[in-house]
Design an enzyme around this catalytic site. Structure first.
Site, mmCIF file in Angstrom:
data_model
loop_
_atom_site.group_PDB
_atom_site.id
_atom_site.type_symbol
_atom_site.label_atom_id
_atom_site.label_comp_id
_atom_site.label_asym_id
_atom_site.label_seq_id
_atom_site.Cartn_x
_atom_site.Cartn_y
_atom_site.Cartn_z
ATOM 1 N N ASP A 12 -16.578 -0.499 -91.236
ATOM 2 C CA ASP A 12 -15.120 -0.344 -91.066
ATOM 3 C C ASP A 12 -14.741 1.138 -91.226
ATOM 4 O O ASP A 12 -13.993 1.694 -90.405
ATOM 5 C CB ASP A 12 -14.332 -1.136 -92.117
ATOM 6 N N GLU B 46 -6.050 0.559 -90.488
ATOM 7 C CA GLU B 46 -6.141 -0.341 -91.653
ATOM 8 C C GLU B 46 -6.695 0.348 -92.897
ATOM 9 O O GLU B 46 -6.221 0.120 -94.006
ATOM 10 C CB GLU B 46 -7.032 -1.549 -91.317
ATOM 11 N N ASP C 121 -7.501 -1.263 -85.826
ATOM 12 C CA ASP C 121 -8.265 -2.086 -86.761
ATOM 13 C C ASP C 121 -9.733 -1.802 -86.442
ATOM 14 O O ASP C 121 -10.262 -2.242 -85.417
ATOM 15 C CB ASP C 121 -7.946 -3.573 -86.565
ATOM 16 N N ILE D 161 -12.591 -2.702 -87.783
ATOM 17 C CA ILE D 161 -13.309 -3.982 -87.665
ATOM 18 C C ILE D 161 -12.293 -5.056 -88.030
ATOM 19 O O ILE D 161 -11.869 -5.162 -89.178
ATOM 20 C CB ILE D 161 -14.536 -4.084 -88.612
ATOM 21 N N ASP D 162 -11.883 -5.809 -87.041
ATOM 22 C CA ASP D 162 -10.983 -6.928 -87.304
ATOM 23 C C ASP D 162 -11.866 -8.163 -87.460
ATOM 24 O O ASP D 162 -12.731 -8.408 -86.625
ATOM 25 C CB ASP D 162 -10.014 -7.097 -86.133
ATOM 26 N N THR E 249 -13.518 -8.754 -90.649
ATOM 27 C CA THR E 249 -14.670 -8.214 -91.401
ATOM 28 C C THR E 249 -15.539 -9.347 -91.960
ATOM 29 O O THR E 249 -16.764 -9.236 -91.997
ATOM 30 C CB THR E 249 -14.182 -7.293 -92.540
ATOM 31 N N HIS F 250 -5.892 -18.006 -93.923
ATOM 32 C CA HIS F 250 -5.189 -17.075 -93.036
ATOM 33 C C HIS F 250 -4.257 -17.790 -92.073
ATOM 34 O O HIS F 250 -3.388 -17.179 -91.480
ATOM 35 C CB HIS F 250 -6.185 -16.244 -92.222
ATOM 36 N N SER G 273 -11.009 -12.964 -86.073
ATOM 37 C CA SER G 273 -10.559 -11.742 -85.388
ATOM 38 C C SER G 273 -9.704 -11.976 -84.142
ATOM 39 O O SER G 273 -9.453 -13.103 -83.733
ATOM 40 C CB SER G 273 -11.756 -10.845 -85.013
ATOM 41 N N LYS H 26 -9.817 -14.177 -80.707
ATOM 42 C CA LYS H 26 -9.031 -15.379 -80.363
ATOM 43 C C LYS H 26 -8.075 -15.070 -79.211
ATOM 44 O O LYS H 26 -7.926 -15.852 -78.288
ATOM 45 C CB LYS H 26 -8.236 -15.872 -81.588
ATOM 46 N N ARG I 15 -1.320 -19.206 -85.323
ATOM 47 C CA ARG I 15 -1.560 -18.576 -86.630
ATOM 48 C C ARG I 15 -0.334 -18.901 -87.473
ATOM 49 O O ARG I 15 0.686 -18.206 -87.404
ATOM 50 C CB ARG I 15 -1.730 -17.079 -86.441
ATOM 51 N N ASP J 153 -3.566 -6.058 -86.561
ATOM 52 C CA ASP J 153 -4.213 -7.357 -86.351
ATOM 53 C C ASP J 153 -3.713 -8.053 -85.080
ATOM 54 O O ASP J 153 -4.214 -9.136 -84.743
ATOM 55 C CB ASP J 153 -3.971 -8.288 -87.548
HETATM 56 N N1 LIG Z 1 -3.283 -14.218 -96.360
HETATM 57 C C1 LIG Z 1 -3.496 -13.817 -95.129
HETATM 58 N N2 LIG Z 1 -2.858 -14.436 -94.121
HETATM 59 C C2 LIG Z 1 -3.063 -14.059 -92.849
HETATM 60 N N3 LIG Z 1 -3.921 -13.066 -92.486
HETATM 61 C C3 LIG Z 1 -4.588 -12.426 -93.456
HETATM 62 C C4 LIG Z 1 -4.406 -12.755 -94.814
HETATM 63 N N4 LIG Z 1 -5.197 -11.950 -95.544
HETATM 64 C C5 LIG Z 1 -5.821 -11.124 -94.677
HETATM 65 N N5 LIG Z 1 -5.441 -11.401 -93.424
HETATM 66 C C6 LIG Z 1 -5.839 -10.720 -92.199
HETATM 67 O O1 LIG Z 1 -6.578 -11.575 -91.386
HETATM 68 C C7 LIG Z 1 -7.448 -10.772 -90.611
HETATM 69 C C8 LIG Z 1 -8.561 -11.596 -90.076
HETATM 70 O O2 LIG Z 1 -7.933 -12.605 -89.383
HETATM 71 P P1 LIG Z 1 -8.716 -13.733 -88.728
HETATM 72 O O3 LIG Z 1 -7.835 -14.510 -87.838
HETATM 73 O O4 LIG Z 1 -9.951 -13.171 -88.154
HETATM 74 O O5 LIG Z 1 -9.051 -14.600 -89.967
HETATM 75 S S1 LIG Z 1 -10.313 -15.365 -90.209
HETATM 76 O O6 LIG Z 1 -11.353 -14.420 -90.588
HETATM 77 O O7 LIG Z 1 -10.661 -16.177 -89.069
HETATM 78 O O8 LIG Z 1 -9.914 -16.143 -91.304
HETATM 79 C C9 LIG Z 1 -7.903 -9.743 -91.569
HETATM 80 O O9 LIG Z 1 -8.237 -8.609 -90.811
HETATM 81 P P2 LIG Z 1 -9.468 -7.674 -91.267
HETATM 82 O O10 LIG Z 1 -9.148 -7.225 -92.678
HETATM 83 O O11 LIG Z 1 -9.364 -6.575 -90.280
HETATM 84 O O12 LIG Z 1 -10.692 -8.476 -91.137
HETATM 85 C C10 LIG Z 1 -6.679 -9.503 -92.445
HETATM 86 O O13 LIG Z 1 -5.931 -8.406 -92.029
HETATM 87 MG MG LIG Z 2 -7.780 -7.193 -89.048
HETATM 88 MG MG LIG Z 3 -10.140 -4.685 -90.315
HETATM 89 MG MG LIG Z 4 -9.636 -5.819 -93.698
#
Ligand SMILES: Nc1ncnc2c1ncn2[C@@H]1O[C@H](COP(=O)(O)OS(=O)(=O)O)[C@@H](OP(=O)(O)O)[C@H]1O
Ligand SMILES: [Mg+2]
Ligand SMILES: [Mg+2]
Ligand SMILES: [Mg+2]
Length: 379
Positions: free
Chosen positions: A57, A80, A154, A156-157, A159, A260, A284, A287, A301, A315
């Site tokens: 990241d 981020e 982002d 790495i979306d 992670t 999430h 990520s 989707k 979402r 995101d």
């Molecule tokens: N509580 C809560 N609610 C909603 N979203 C949140 C929450 N916490 C974190 N995040 C963010 O979710 C990003 C990853 O989303 P995803 O859709 O890939 O989620 S998942 O990994 O499938 O669960 C993730 O992005 P990255 O940190 O870049 O991976 C977060 O920014």
């Molecule tokens: Mg993200």
């Molecule tokens: Mg990220």
């Molecule tokens: Mg992150």
């Protein structure tokens, strides 16, 4: 999949931004791909909000910000990550790895489009120091807002998906006066062809990666949505959402983590809409990319708990434009357009609903009913 073009769309609005973004995301994807194959537990730290961040990241953010900064020195970046944890004494080995990885990625003599080649000299004329790279990461500290240009990154979306060997994405968008104008998303673990089987998580550890993986998605407002392999061919293919005659034929794309996005509520919405196919779960913004090319139809979402989480602009920015340009409509759970001009978060919105334009209203109605039934109609 109806037409093809090459990556040099010069003359069109935002042609340079599009090329620079493709170059930055491509270099970042080679880096993250390499990091995954060599990742060890010590390369990851846990942030204050308990989410993971890896050497991948940080290095990817340093690379993308360096490239954006050298082409568009006055453009703010909303990224981020920041360098605060990295500057601690105990993070020395992470810093050393970042310096090595970022300089390798920036110095790689990969072919770029001509306008980018000229400027490439600015960043690959010699190794950047640790301090230069930490400062590059911190170029991402813009507070955003509704006026002028800014980039949302982002690095790495997803992670958690990255760490599991699942889906993740490098996501970069240009936002002008609060509207997304350019979006580029690299999905190193997504097959080029939507109909190919998705890899099983972890399948490509230790260099065993399939060569049909790694897809880049590119969009400019008003110019359509395109995909191409990240590595190799630069031929772009126009993508569009799947043609379905009613929502009963649809399938959902949803987050892996129930924390999430509420899976239970999604199941009730599927029932209300007569959807019987199983939801596809992936991490990520892959989707958004998946529904934009017809590999799934609806991205939901839904807020979890009391709905106090504010979605982050990085995101959603590139994915939302990709879906809109592929024939979709993207909004929050109430049907309000996503407002990217409110700072680092989408604070005027709750959750996300993306679907084909003609069917979006029906999905919003079902979302409202499901939340009402749960006593969360106030969200
Ligand atoms: N509580 C809560 N609610 C909603 N979203 C949140 C929450 N916490 C974190 N995040 C963010 O979710 C990003 C990853 O989303 P995803 O859709 O890939 O989620 S998942 O990994 O499938 O669960 C993730 O992005 P990255 O940190 O870049 O991976 C977060 O920014
Ligand atoms: Mg993200
Ligand atoms: Mg990220
Ligand atoms: Mg992150």
């Amino acid at each position: 999949m109806s037409s093809t073009t090459t990556s040099s769309s010069s003359g069109l609005p935002y042609a340079l931004e599009r090329s620079v973004a493709i170059s930055a995301v491509t270099r970042a994807c080679s880096l993250t791909d390499k990091v995954f194959r060599n990742l060890v537990a010590a390369d990851t730290i846990t942030k204050k909000d308990k989410s993971p961040v890896t050497v991948g990241d940080y290095s990817a953010q340093a690379v993308v910000n360096t490239i954006i900064g050298s082409h568009f020195p006055t453009d703010p970046i909303v990224g981020e990550e920041d360098s605060k944890d990295l500057r601690k004494e105990e993070a020395k080995s992470l810093r050393d790895q970042i310096v090595q990885l970022a300089n390798e990625a920036l110095g790689d003599p990969a072919k770029e489009c001509p306008s980018v080649q000229v400027l490439a000299e600015k960043w690959n004329s010699g190794d950047l120091s640790e301090e230069q790279l930490l400062s590059a990461i911190d170029r991402g500290n813009s507070e955003g807002g509704s006026k002028g240009r800014m980039w949302a990154l982002d690095p790495i979306d997803g992670t958690k998906g990255f760490l599991r060997g699942g889906q993740y994405a490098v996501c970069l968008a240009l936002i002008v006066d609060g509207e997304v104008q350019v979006g580029v998303m690299g999905c190193p673990n997504l097959p080029h062809d939507a109909s190919s089987p998705k890899p099983k998580e972890g399948e490509f550890g230790a260099g065993a990666k399939r060569d049909d993986l790694g897809t880049l998605f590119i969009t400019v407002k008003g110019q359509g949505a395109f995909s191409r392999p990240i590595f190799g061919s630069e031929v772009e293919t126009r993508i569009s959402m799947r043609s379905i005659s009613n929502l009963g034929e649809a399938s959902f794309c949803e987050s892996v983590e129930a924390g999430h996005s509420s899976h239970g509520t999604n199941a009730r919405i599927a029932e209300l809409l007569g959807i019987t196919s199983a939801s596809v779960r992936m991490d990520s913004q892959a989707k958004y990319a998946s529904i934009a090319r017809g590999d799934g139809d609806v991205y939901l979402r839904l807020p979890v708990g009391d709905g106090s989480y504010q979605e982050k602009i990085w995101d959603h920015a590139s994915g939302a434009l990709l879906v809109a340009e592929a024939g979709g409509q993207v909004s929050d759970i109430r049907g309000r357009p996503l407002d990217f001009g409110q700072g680092r978060t989408l604070r005027n919105n709750k959750g996300v609903v993306a679907a084909k334009k003609e069917m979006h209203g029906q999905v919003i109605k079902a979302v409202g009913q499901a939340l009402e039934e749960e006593g969360r109609g106030h969200l």
